[in-house]
Design a protein around this motif. Structure first.
Motif, PDB file in Angstrom:
ATOM      1  N   LYS A 515       0.825  -1.220   0.000  1.00  0.00           N
ATOM      2  CA  LYS A 515       0.000   0.000   0.000  1.00  0.00           C
ATOM      3  C   LYS A 515       0.853   1.261   0.000  1.00  0.00           C
ATOM      4  O   LYS A 515       0.396   2.324  -0.419  1.00  0.00           O
ATOM      5  CB  LYS A 515      -0.965  -0.013   1.197  1.00  0.00           C
ATOM      6  CG  LYS A 515      -0.306  -0.033   2.552  1.00  0.00           C
ATOM      7  CD  LYS A 515      -1.356  -0.096   3.650  1.00  0.00           C
ATOM      8  CE  LYS A 515      -0.727  -0.125   5.042  1.00  0.00           C
ATOM      9  NZ  LYS A 515      -0.005   1.089   5.368  1.00  0.00           N
ATOM     10  N   ASP A 516       2.103   1.175   0.452  1.00  0.00           N
ATOM     11  CA  ASP A 516       3.006   2.333   0.461  1.00  0.00           C
ATOM     12  C   ASP A 516       4.023   2.268  -0.684  1.00  0.00           C
ATOM     13  O   ASP A 516       5.140   2.776  -0.574  1.00  0.00           O
ATOM     14  CB  ASP A 516       3.747   2.413   1.802  1.00  0.00           C
ATOM     15  CG  ASP A 516       2.788   2.628   2.965  1.00  0.00           C
ATOM     16  OD1 ASP A 516       1.832   3.412   2.795  1.00  0.00           O
ATOM     17  OD2 ASP A 516       2.992   2.013   4.024  1.00  0.00           O
ATOM     18  N   VAL A 517       3.630   1.610  -1.782  1.00  0.00           N
ATOM     19  CA  VAL A 517       4.545   1.411  -2.894  1.00  0.00           C
ATOM     20  C   VAL A 517       5.077   2.745  -3.434  1.00  0.00           C
ATOM     21  O   VAL A 517       4.355   3.750  -3.513  1.00  0.00           O
ATOM     22  CB  VAL A 517       3.852   0.617  -4.026  1.00  0.00           C
ATOM     23  CG1 VAL A 517       2.674   1.389  -4.594  1.00  0.00           C
ATOM     24  CG2 VAL A 517       4.849   0.246  -5.107  1.00  0.00           C
ATOM     25  N   GLU A 518       6.361   2.745  -3.814  1.00  0.00           N
ATOM     26  CA  GLU A 518       6.972   3.913  -4.428  1.00  0.00           C
ATOM     27  C   GLU A 518       6.773   3.836  -5.941  1.00  0.00           C
ATOM     28  O   GLU A 518       7.024   2.793  -6.550  1.00  0.00           O
ATOM     29  CB  GLU A 518       8.466   3.952  -4.092  1.00  0.00           C
ATOM     30  CG  GLU A 518       9.214   5.119  -4.727  1.00  0.00           C
ATOM     31  CD  GLU A 518      10.712   5.054  -4.499  1.00  0.00           C
ATOM     32  OE1 GLU A 518      11.445   5.816  -5.174  1.00  0.00           O
ATOM     33  OE2 GLU A 518      11.157   4.232  -3.662  1.00  0.00           O
ATOM     34  N   LEU A 519       6.315   4.948  -6.536  1.00  0.00           N
ATOM     35  CA  LEU A 519       6.053   4.981  -7.976  1.00  0.00           C
ATOM     36  C   LEU A 519       7.041   5.892  -8.674  1.00  0.00           C
ATOM     37  O   LEU A 519       7.345   6.981  -8.201  1.00  0.00           O
ATOM     38  CB  LEU A 519       4.632   5.479  -8.247  1.00  0.00           C
ATOM     39  CG  LEU A 519       3.480   4.672  -7.611  1.00  0.00           C
ATOM     40  CD1 LEU A 519       2.139   5.317  -7.927  1.00  0.00           C
ATOM     41  CD2 LEU A 519       3.502   3.220  -8.089  1.00  0.00           C
ATOM     42  N   LYS A 542       6.179  -8.723  -1.574  1.00  0.00           N
ATOM     43  CA  LYS A 542       5.349  -7.580  -1.943  1.00  0.00           C
ATOM     44  C   LYS A 542       6.157  -6.574  -2.753  1.00  0.00           C
ATOM     45  O   LYS A 542       7.359  -6.414  -2.549  1.00  0.00           O
ATOM     46  CB  LYS A 542       4.764  -6.904  -0.711  1.00  0.00           C
ATOM     47  CG  LYS A 542       3.688  -7.716   0.002  1.00  0.00           C
ATOM     48  CD  LYS A 542       3.048  -6.891   1.116  1.00  0.00           C
ATOM     49  CE  LYS A 542       1.925  -7.673   1.795  1.00  0.00           C
ATOM     50  NZ  LYS A 542       1.250  -6.845   2.833  1.00  0.00           N
ATOM     51  N   ILE A 543       5.475  -5.917  -3.670  1.00  0.00           N
ATOM     52  CA  ILE A 543       6.123  -4.907  -4.505  1.00  0.00           C
ATOM     53  C   ILE A 543       6.226  -3.604  -3.728  1.00  0.00           C
ATOM     54  O   ILE A 543       5.211  -3.044  -3.285  1.00  0.00           O
ATOM     55  CB  ILE A 543       5.324  -4.678  -5.808  1.00  0.00           C
ATOM     56  CG1 ILE A 543       5.234  -5.984  -6.606  1.00  0.00           C
ATOM     57  CG2 ILE A 543       5.972  -3.592  -6.659  1.00  0.00           C
ATOM     58  CD1 ILE A 543       4.275  -5.917  -7.762  1.00  0.00           C
ATOM     59  N   ILE A 544       7.456  -3.119  -3.547  1.00  0.00           N
ATOM     60  CA  ILE A 544       7.634  -1.870  -2.800  1.00  0.00           C
ATOM     61  C   ILE A 544       7.993  -0.701  -3.721  1.00  0.00           C
ATOM     62  O   ILE A 544       7.997   0.445  -3.300  1.00  0.00           O
ATOM     63  CB  ILE A 544       8.718  -2.037  -1.716  1.00  0.00           C
ATOM     64  CG1 ILE A 544      10.064  -2.416  -2.340  1.00  0.00           C
ATOM     65  CG2 ILE A 544       8.287  -3.077  -0.689  1.00  0.00           C
ATOM     66  CD1 ILE A 544      11.227  -2.414  -1.359  1.00  0.00           C
ATOM     67  N   LYS A 545       8.307  -1.032  -5.010  1.00  0.00           N
ATOM     68  CA  LYS A 545       8.619   0.031  -5.959  1.00  0.00           C
ATOM     69  C   LYS A 545       8.239  -0.397  -7.367  1.00  0.00           C
ATOM     70  O   LYS A 545       8.508  -1.532  -7.766  1.00  0.00           O
ATOM     71  CB  LYS A 545      10.113   0.389  -5.914  1.00  0.00           C
ATOM     72  CG  LYS A 545      10.498   1.554  -6.836  1.00  0.00           C
ATOM     73  CD  LYS A 545      11.977   1.886  -6.700  1.00  0.00           C
ATOM     74  CE  LYS A 545      12.370   3.043  -7.613  1.00  0.00           C
ATOM     75  NZ  LYS A 545      13.808   3.391  -7.480  1.00  0.00           N
ATOM     76  N   ILE A 546       7.593   0.532  -8.095  1.00  0.00           N
ATOM     77  CA  ILE A 546       7.244   0.295  -9.493  1.00  0.00           C
ATOM     78  C   ILE A 546       7.843   1.413 -10.329  1.00  0.00           C
ATOM     79  O   ILE A 546       7.620   2.598 -10.045  1.00  0.00           O
ATOM     80  CB  ILE A 546       5.718   0.261  -9.710  1.00  0.00           C
ATOM     81  CG1 ILE A 546       5.082  -0.869  -8.894  1.00  0.00           C
ATOM     82  CG2 ILE A 546       5.383   0.096 -11.195  1.00  0.00           C
ATOM     83  CD1 ILE A 546       3.567  -0.917  -8.974  1.00  0.00           C
ATOM     84  N   GLU A 547       8.618   1.014 -11.324  1.00  0.00           N
ATOM     85  CA  GLU A 547       9.253   1.994 -12.200  1.00  0.00           C
ATOM     86  C   GLU A 547       8.786   1.743 -13.626  1.00  0.00           C
ATOM     87  O   GLU A 547       8.914   0.628 -14.150  1.00  0.00           O
ATOM     88  CB  GLU A 547      10.767   1.874 -12.110  1.00  0.00           C
ATOM     89  CG  GLU A 547      11.511   2.943 -12.888  1.00  0.00           C
ATOM     90  CD  GLU A 547      13.014   2.917 -12.626  1.00  0.00           C
ATOM     91  OE1 GLU A 547      13.750   3.632 -13.318  1.00  0.00           O
ATOM     92  OE2 GLU A 547      13.441   2.153 -11.715  1.00  0.00           O
TER      93      GLU A 547
END
Length: 550
Positions: A515-519, A542-547
Motif C-alpha cells: 500500500k506504500d509502494v513507491e512509484l 510484496k512490490i515496494i517500488k514500481i518503475e
C-alpha cells in the motif's frame, strides 16, 4: 463402422482456427495429419475423447481385455456415466444382438423384413424388431420358437451356446452330438436338447467350465462372461476390416501421440488417445510398453483414432520400461499412472471443496493442499475422490491463502484400471532422488521410472520425490519474493488487495502491491496499462517500488 469422408469446407477451417473448439470428426474431415490435431485445434488430447469404463476393478481383471476389445469393436455398448456393469445379466435380446454384431451382420438389420409373428413380441424399442427378424433369418431363432421367446429374460449359458452355434451355421454338427457325455460334474443339468450345442462350444474353445469342473448351464450369463466368450469367437473368425487391422509397429511417438503401422496394405500413421487401452501378454499395460517391431492388433473408431491395442507378438526385447506418477505402493508392488510422463506436471491427491475465503477446490496431497484453477469444469462430481491432475504450480497469488495455486490443464479420476503395476522383490534396485532407498520410502505423488522383465518383475526403480519437487519450486519462487523483476503488464487489480500480473521470457508472475509502494514514471497505479514495460522492486513477496519506462 462408418468412416467420415474427407471434406473441403474452408469456412470450417476458419472457424476451427478462430475458436479452437473443432471436434475430432471435423478435424478428420479436413484431413489433418495424425499428430497435428492439437496444434491445429488447440484442444489438448484427452479432452477430445473419453475412453474406458470406470467400474472395471481388479475383480474383473480376467475379463478386462475382452471387455475393452469388444467395446472397441462395437459389439458391446456401455451405460451413461462410462459404466459397463460387468456383473449384470445378459438378456435374450442382448445376446442375439451381440451375436449378430460379432458375425458382421449389423449392416443387414435395417434391410430385414419384420413379419406379423415378430410384431406380436413385446419389445421396448422399434429397432429391436429388426434384430429379432434378422436373428430368425440367420437361424439363431427358429420361427416356432418365437412364441416362447422372452426378450427381456436373462439368457442362460446353454441358451447362449445355442445362439452362437446356430450363428456359426453348425446346427447339424450340434445335432450329431446330442447324446454326447460331457465332462462336467453338473452335466446332467444340461437340457438333453442342448447337449450338442454345449459340445460344439467346448470343442471350439468358446466356452469352458469353472475351476470346480462345473458348466452351470442354467446360470444366467453375465456381461463380463459374454464379453470373454464373444472375444474368443471374434478372434477365431479373424474378421479384419478397415477399423480392425494387424501390423508391425514402425514408429511410436508419445509426444504427438501417434503410432505408425506397416502391413500388407502399406505403412500408415494413426492418432492415439492418452488412455488408449494397451494389452501385452493379456495384461493391461501402457503406451510406453509398446516397442518398434511388435506385431499388434489395432482397433480404430470412426475418426480413425486408435481405441484399442493388443500386442500379438513381441519383438525380441525382454526388458519392459515405464515411467509415470506413483499412485500406490505396498510391500511387494508399485503402481504407476503412466499417462503422466513429465515429473513436473503430475499431481495426485484427494479432491476437496473448501469455503474458506470463498468456495473453491483444493487437492490434498502429502505435501499439503493446492488451490485448483484453470480447467476445473465438472470437478464437483468428484469431491472426495482421488484424482490425478496434469498442470503446473504457479507463482500466482491465491486469495484463499491455502497453499500454492495449481493451474489445471487436465484432470483424471484415479481408477484401478488405469494403473500399471509391477512386482518388487529384494533384488529390485531402488533409488530415490539418486540415493539407494527402500520401496517403503517411495510415496504416492512421487515420479518413478521402472525397468522390468517379461514376468512383470521390476528390475530397477528410479524415483524422484514429490517433496523435492515442491522444495525446488519454493527455491525458484524466492527469486520473486525478494529482488527485482521486469516485464510487461498483463493485468492490474485495484480492489481490496492491490495485485498486478506481469509477464516476461521466464513466465508470468502475480504479486501483491504494498500500500506504500513507491512509484516512478507514473503518479498513480491507475496509470498502469496492459502491455506497459515496468520494473519492480520486491521485498517479502510484496512490490515496494514500481518503475515505468519512459
Amino acid at each position: 463402422m462408418k468412416i467420415y469422408k474427407k471434406g473441403a469446407a474452408l469456412l470450417l477451417v476458419v472457424i476451427m482456427l478462430m475458436t479452437f473448439v473443432a471436434p475430432v470428426a471435423e478435424a478428420k474431415e479436413l484431413n489433418i495429419p495424425p499428430g497435428q490435431l492439437k496444434k491445429v485445434t488447440g484442444i489438448p488430447y484427452g479432452q477430445l475423447k473419453k475412453i474406458g469404463f470406470v467400474d472395471l476393478d481388479e475383480t474383473i481383471e480376467w475379463a478386462r481385455l475382452a471387455i475393452d476389445r469388444m467395446y472397441a469393436r462395437g459389439i458391446f455398448t456401455g451405460y451413461p456415466g462410462n459404466v459397463f456393469k460387468p456383473k449384470n445379466n445378459v438378456t435374450h435380446l442382448e445376446a442375439i444382438i451381440m451375436a449378430l454384431r460379432v458375425m458382421g451382420w449389423e449392416e443387414e438389420v435395417k434391410r430385414t423384413k419384420v413379419n406379423d409373428d415378430i410384431r406380436k413380441i413385446n419389445l421396448s424399442w422399434n429397432d429391436a424388431y429388426y434384430y429379432v427378424a434378422l436373428a430368425v433369418e440367420k437361424g439363431l431363432i427358429k420361427p416356432e420358437e418365437l412364441r416362447g421367446f422372452n426378450p427381456n429374460a436373462p439368457a442362460k449359458r446353454y441358451e447362449v451356446a445355442r445362439y452362437i452355434v446356430r450363428a456359426l451355421d453348425m446346427e447339424r454338427e450340434a445335432q450329431k452330438h446330442m447324446k454326447e457325455k460331457l465332462p462336467f460334474k453338473d452335466a446332467n443339468a444340461i437340457p438333453k436338447d442342448a447337449v450338442g450345442y454345449v459340445y460344439v462350444m467346448l470343442d471350439l474353445g468358446l466356452m469352458k467350465g469353472d475351476n470346480k469342473n462345473r458348466f452351470k448351464p442354467n446360470d444366467p450369463i453375465t456381461r463380463a462372461e459374454m464379453a470373454v466368450m464373444l472375444n474368443r469367437l471374434d478372434e477365431s473368425l479373424g474378421n479384419e476390416d478397415e477399423n480392425n487391422l494387424v501390423g508391425t509397429i514402425k514408429d511410436i511417438d508419445l509426444e504427438d501421440l501417434t503410432i505408425t503401422i506397416q502391413n500388407s496394405s502399406g505403412t500408415k500413421t494413426y492418432d492415439l488417445l492418452e488412455k488408449t487401452p494397451v494389452y501385452v501378454d493379456g495384461r493391461y499395460r501402457s503406451l510406453e510398453d509398446l516397442k518398434v517391431g511388435d506385431k499388434v492388433e489395432l482397433v480404430l473408431d470412426e475418426d480413425e483414432f486408435v481405441i484399442f491395442i493388443q500386442v500379438i507378438e513381441k519383438t525380441k526385447q525382454p526388458i519392459i520400461s515405464a515411467k509415470g506418477l506413483v499412485a500406490e505402493v505396498n510391500r511387494r508392488a508399485i503402481s504407476l499412472v503412466t499417462y503422466i510422463t513429465n515429473p513436473d506436471e503430475g499431481f495426485i491427491g484427494t479432491l476437496v471443496e473448501s469455503d474458506i475465503e470463498g468456495l473453491h477446490y483444493e487437492l490434498e496431497t502429502s505435501e499439503g493442499a493446492f488451490v485448483l484453477k484453470g480447467n476445473i469444469e465438472g470437478l464437483e462430481d468428484y469431491v472426495g475422490d482421488k484424482i490425478v491432475v496434469k498442470g503446473q504450480l504457479t507463482d500466482e497469488f491465491s486469495i484463499y491463502m491455502r497453499g500454492y495455486i495449481l493451474n489445471v490443464e487436465k484432470y483424471y479420476v484415479l481408477r484401478s484400471r488405469d494403473l500399471v503395476t509391477f512386482d518388487v522383490n529384494s533384488d529390485t534396485k531402488i533409488t530415490l532422488n539418486g540415493k539407494e532407498a527402500k520401496l517403503a520410502e517411495i510415496e504416492a505423488g512421487d515420479f518413478a521410472r521402472v525397468r522390468a522383465d517379461d514376468t512383470n518383475l521390476a528390475l530397477e526403480i528410479k524415483a524422484e520425490s514429490f517433496e523435492e519437487k515442491i522444495k525446488e519450486f519454493e527455491k525458484d519462487r524466492k527469486d520473486t519474493r525478494d529482488g527485482k523483476l521486469e516485464g510487461k503488464v498483463v493485468s492490474v487489480s485495484l480492489g481490496t488487495e492491490l495485485i498486478i500480473t506481469i509477464k516476461n521470457d521466464d513466465g508470468q508472475y502475480t504479486l501483491i502491491i504494498d500500500k506504500d509502494v513507491e512509484l516512478k514514471g507514473i503518479k498513480s497505479l491507475r496509470e498502469l496499462k496492459r502491455g506497459m514495460e515496468i520494473g519492480l522492486r520486491i521485498k517479502g513477496g510484496k512490490i515496494i517500488k514500481i518503475e515505468v519506462d519512459d
